[in-house]
Design an enzyme around this catalytic site. Structure first.
Site, PDB file in Angstrom:
ATOM      1  N   ASP A  76      -9.954  -7.734   6.795  1.00  0.00           N
ATOM      2  CA  ASP A  76      -8.975  -6.724   6.377  1.00  0.00           C
ATOM      3  C   ASP A  76      -9.581  -5.876   5.246  1.00  0.00           C
ATOM      4  O   ASP A  76      -9.616  -4.647   5.353  1.00  0.00           O
ATOM      5  CB  ASP A  76      -7.641  -7.358   5.972  1.00  0.00           C
ATOM      6  CG  ASP A  76      -6.673  -6.303   5.466  1.00  0.00           C
ATOM      7  OD1 ASP A  76      -6.194  -5.503   6.289  1.00  0.00           O
ATOM      8  OD2 ASP A  76      -6.434  -6.228   4.247  1.00  0.00           O
ATOM      9  N   LYS A 129      -5.450   1.728   7.830  1.00  0.00           N
ATOM     10  CA  LYS A 129      -6.537   0.967   8.439  1.00  0.00           C
ATOM     11  C   LYS A 129      -6.149  -0.490   8.534  1.00  0.00           C
ATOM     12  O   LYS A 129      -5.366  -0.943   7.696  1.00  0.00           O
ATOM     13  CB  LYS A 129      -7.856   1.110   7.654  1.00  0.00           C
ATOM     14  CG  LYS A 129      -7.783   0.902   6.150  1.00  0.00           C
ATOM     15  CD  LYS A 129      -7.467  -0.400   5.523  1.00  0.00           C
ATOM     16  CE  LYS A 129      -8.115  -1.665   5.886  1.00  0.00           C
ATOM     17  NZ  LYS A 129      -7.726  -2.785   4.969  1.00  0.00           N
ATOM     18  N   SER A 152      11.887   1.081   6.868  1.00  0.00           N
ATOM     19  CA  SER A 152      11.420  -0.249   6.493  1.00  0.00           C
ATOM     20  C   SER A 152      12.599  -1.193   6.602  1.00  0.00           C
ATOM     21  O   SER A 152      13.743  -0.781   6.376  1.00  0.00           O
ATOM     22  CB  SER A 152      10.893  -0.208   5.048  1.00  0.00           C
ATOM     23  OG  SER A 152       9.882  -1.151   4.843  1.00  0.00           O
ATOM     24  N   ARG A 153      12.312  -2.436   6.950  1.00  0.00           N
ATOM     25  CA  ARG A 153      13.408  -3.387   7.096  1.00  0.00           C
ATOM     26  C   ARG A 153      13.931  -3.842   5.744  1.00  0.00           C
ATOM     27  O   ARG A 153      15.078  -4.215   5.603  1.00  0.00           O
ATOM     28  CB  ARG A 153      12.948  -4.573   7.945  1.00  0.00           C
ATOM     29  CG  ARG A 153      12.552  -4.157   9.365  1.00  0.00           C
ATOM     30  CD  ARG A 153      11.698  -5.183  10.035  1.00  0.00           C
ATOM     31  NE  ARG A 153      10.616  -5.627   9.171  1.00  0.00           N
ATOM     32  CZ  ARG A 153       9.777  -6.592   9.463  1.00  0.00           C
ATOM     33  NH1 ARG A 153       9.911  -7.242  10.593  1.00  0.00           N
ATOM     34  NH2 ARG A 153       8.822  -6.925   8.616  1.00  0.00           N
ATOM     35  N   ILE A 157       0.826  -1.213   0.000  1.00  0.00           N
ATOM     36  CA  ILE A 157       0.000   0.000   0.000  1.00  0.00           C
ATOM     37  C   ILE A 157       0.859   1.261   0.000  1.00  0.00           C
ATOM     38  O   ILE A 157       0.470   2.280  -0.589  1.00  0.00           O
ATOM     39  CB  ILE A 157      -1.022  -0.009   1.164  1.00  0.00           C
ATOM     40  CG1 ILE A 157      -2.135   0.994   0.900  1.00  0.00           C
ATOM     41  CG2 ILE A 157      -0.365   0.244   2.511  1.00  0.00           C
ATOM     42  CD1 ILE A 157      -2.924   0.767  -0.359  1.00  0.00           C
TER      43      ILE A 157
HETATM   44  P1  NAP Z   1       2.376  -5.622   3.221  1.00  0.00           P
HETATM   45  O1  NAP Z   1       2.859  -5.187   1.878  1.00  0.00           O
HETATM   46  O2  NAP Z   1       2.317  -7.063   3.519  1.00  0.00           O
HETATM   47  O3  NAP Z   1       3.220  -4.954   4.402  1.00  0.00           O
HETATM   48  C1  NAP Z   1       3.632  -3.609   4.431  1.00  0.00           C
HETATM   49  C2  NAP Z   1       5.015  -3.489   5.053  1.00  0.00           C
HETATM   50  O4  NAP Z   1       4.925  -3.568   6.464  1.00  0.00           O
HETATM   51  C3  NAP Z   1       5.948  -4.592   4.666  1.00  0.00           C
HETATM   52  O5  NAP Z   1       6.526  -4.334   3.434  1.00  0.00           O
HETATM   53  C4  NAP Z   1       6.936  -4.618   5.822  1.00  0.00           C
HETATM   54  O6  NAP Z   1       8.037  -3.826   5.495  1.00  0.00           O
HETATM   55  C5  NAP Z   1       6.168  -4.001   6.982  1.00  0.00           C
HETATM   56  N1  NAP Z   1       5.956  -5.027   8.003  1.00  0.00           N
HETATM   57  C6  NAP Z   1       5.341  -6.228   7.866  1.00  0.00           C
HETATM   58  N2  NAP Z   1       5.351  -6.900   9.029  1.00  0.00           N
HETATM   59  C7  NAP Z   1       5.994  -6.103   9.911  1.00  0.00           C
HETATM   60  C8  NAP Z   1       6.349  -6.246  11.271  1.00  0.00           C
HETATM   61  N3  NAP Z   1       6.038  -7.335  11.958  1.00  0.00           N
HETATM   62  N4  NAP Z   1       7.000  -5.213  11.858  1.00  0.00           N
HETATM   63  C9  NAP Z   1       7.321  -4.102  11.177  1.00  0.00           C
HETATM   64  N5  NAP Z   1       7.029  -3.923   9.872  1.00  0.00           N
HETATM   65  C10 NAP Z   1       6.361  -4.906   9.259  1.00  0.00           C
HETATM   66  O7  NAP Z   1       0.953  -5.037   3.516  1.00  0.00           O
HETATM   67  P2  NAP Z   1       0.093  -3.919   2.795  1.00  0.00           P
HETATM   68  O8  NAP Z   1      -0.806  -4.536   1.796  1.00  0.00           O
HETATM   69  O9  NAP Z   1       0.957  -2.788   2.373  1.00  0.00           O
HETATM   70  O10 NAP Z   1      -0.864  -3.519   4.013  1.00  0.00           O
HETATM   71  C11 NAP Z   1      -0.374  -2.785   5.110  1.00  0.00           C
HETATM   72  C12 NAP Z   1      -1.562  -2.110   5.774  1.00  0.00           C
HETATM   73  O11 NAP Z   1      -2.232  -1.300   4.786  1.00  0.00           O
HETATM   74  C13 NAP Z   1      -2.624  -3.087   6.307  1.00  0.00           C
HETATM   75  O12 NAP Z   1      -3.119  -2.632   7.524  1.00  0.00           O
HETATM   76  C14 NAP Z   1      -3.705  -3.083   5.229  1.00  0.00           C
HETATM   77  O13 NAP Z   1      -4.990  -3.341   5.760  1.00  0.00           O
HETATM   78  C15 NAP Z   1      -3.601  -1.651   4.727  1.00  0.00           C
HETATM   79  N6  NAP Z   1      -4.090  -1.496   3.356  1.00  0.00           N
HETATM   80  C16 NAP Z   1      -3.672  -2.331   2.364  1.00  0.00           C
HETATM   81  C17 NAP Z   1      -4.215  -2.197   1.080  1.00  0.00           C
HETATM   82  C18 NAP Z   1      -3.796  -3.079  -0.066  1.00  0.00           C
HETATM   83  O14 NAP Z   1      -4.399  -2.986  -1.147  1.00  0.00           O
HETATM   84  N7  NAP Z   1      -2.774  -3.924   0.076  1.00  0.00           N
HETATM   85  C19 NAP Z   1      -5.163  -1.216   0.805  1.00  0.00           C
HETATM   86  C20 NAP Z   1      -5.510  -0.340   1.821  1.00  0.00           C
HETATM   87  C21 NAP Z   1      -4.980  -0.497   3.094  1.00  0.00           C
HETATM   88  P3  NAP Z   1       9.533  -4.256   5.925  1.00  0.00           P
HETATM   89  O15 NAP Z   1       9.581  -5.763   5.998  1.00  0.00           O
HETATM   90  O16 NAP Z   1      10.389  -3.684   4.855  1.00  0.00           O
HETATM   91  O17 NAP Z   1       9.752  -3.611   7.271  1.00  0.00           O
END
Ligand code: NAP
Length: 312
Positions: free
Chosen positions: A167, A89, A35-36, A13
């Site tokens: 989610d 969110k 970010s890690r 996101i």
């Molecule tokens: P994602 O790509 O799986 O994760 C986002 C980033 O969070 C990862 O690249 C990771 O970065 C970091 N992360 C993951 N686990 C972690 C941990 N235990 N501690 C610290 N950092 C961690 O997920 P995403 O789809 O972007 O979603 C993230 C949030 O945005 C969620 O709450 C989701 O509901 C919301 N969201 C997502 C979307 C969508 O379409 N995907 C849309 C709207 C909202 P590093 O490993 O580099 O630290």
């Protein structure tokens, strides 16, 4: 002058929406990432949040884009360091965590914003104004998508606190709680949980409405082919359908506005960042937890049905 902001959690996101929304805004300057693994070309990158807070006192705002479970510790550290905070969110893992963050932000005199991007979808405000003053008879949420297509490799969704099908489902509830004039509350919930997961792959809910309207929701992560993000509403004066997650609106079968934008969902994040700029300017807080309350209630009272394992 643009306000410096740091983005933490550079994943799907952050790349798809936050980085382009910030780049297109004159309110903001993306000054650092944390970010890690992820970085953004040309932007100073940290892999440790405390180090960024220490090194960049000039960055007054942080936007937290990681999944909900780790987010609290980041938000707490940011507030303790006097930074304004914007939360993806859902705003946290539990309601009490969110209340605690709000209290910390008030004490520290900083802004905190629990964002609900679907509320900013193109036709949500129009739907809300059309509904005002009409009598609601029935509302059905139908939110069915293919988890393999939209959440590939996101193992956190299946772990406790990851919400599973809620989610995306919480997005529907964020729209419902925005457009309805009256509060609703959960009366039943059924959670279908794969035997190898901790969170539901599908869920069915019913709600009580103060004037007796029938309100229900079905969420399903197993939908292949056509995808549905619809809210269908019957009133005493006609039928309203919000579809494509709030991007499209029909009233009595007539499309309300032809989208001029090829992808009207792209306006959601620019509007969230405009809201955040306003909150920071006004030293205000926006922490509406209504969508999350319904999800918490679904987990509290839900009957559990074990279904076949989910294998990605
Ligand atoms: P994602 O790509 O799986 O994760 C986002 C980033 O969070 C990862 O690249 C990771 O970065 C970091 N992360 C993951 N686990 C972690 C941990 N235990 N501690 C610290 N950092 C961690 O997920 P995403 O789809 O972007 O979603 C993230 C949030 O945005 C969620 O709450 C989701 O509901 C919301 N969201 C997502 C979307 C969508 O379409 N995907 C849309 C709207 C909202 P590093 O490993 O580099 O630290």
């Amino acid at each position: 002058m643009a306000t410096r902001i740091a983005l933490a959690g550079i994943g799907k996101i952050a790349r798809d929406q936050h980085v382009p929304a910030l780049a297109a805004s004159t309110d903001w300057e993306l000054a650092a990432t944390v970010s890690r693994h992820g970085t953004v070309d040309g932007i100073e990158a940290y892999d440790d949040f405390a180090a960024m807070l220490e090194a960049r006192p000039d960055i007054g705002v942080v936007s937290l884009c990681m999944p909900p479970v780790p987010r609290f510790d980041y938000a707490r550290a940011a507030i303790a360091a006097g930074r304004h905070v914007m939360l993806e969110k859902p705003p946290g893992t539990t309601l009490s965590e969110c209340h605690a963050l709000e209290a910390m932000a008030r004490d520290a005199g900083v802004s905190i914003y629990a964002t609900w991007h679907s509320r900013e979808a193109a036709m949500v405000a129009t739907a809300k104004s059309w509904l005002a003053g009409k009598t609601l008879r029935k509302l059905e949420v139908i939110w069915k998508e293919d988890v393999r297509k939209w959440h590939p490799g996101q193992t956190w969704i299946w772990q406790a606190g990851g919400l599973g099908v809620f989610d995306p489902g919480i997005n529907a509830l964020s729209i419902v709680t925005e457009i309805l004039a009256d509060p609703i509350h959960v009366t039943s919930s059924e959670l279908l949980i794969p035997e190898n997961c901790e969170t539901p792959i599908a869920a069915n809910m019913t709600f009580a409405h103060p004037h007796g309207a029938e309100v229900s929701a079905v969420f399903d992560f197993r939908k292949e082919g056509d995808q549905f993000w619809n809210i269908e509403i019957e009133t005493d004066q006609g039928r309203l359908v919000l579809s494509e997650g709030g991007a499209t609106l029909t009233i009595d079968g007539r499309r309300q506005s032809a989208a001029t934008d090829a992808n009207p969902l792209t306006g959601e994040y620019p509007r969230l960042y405009a809201n955040m700029a306003r909150l920071v300017r006004d030293n205000a807080i926006d922490m509406d937890l209504a969508p999350m309350t319904h999800v918490a209630d679904a987990f509290l009272m839900g009957t559990r049905v074990t279904v076949e394992p989910f294998i990605e």
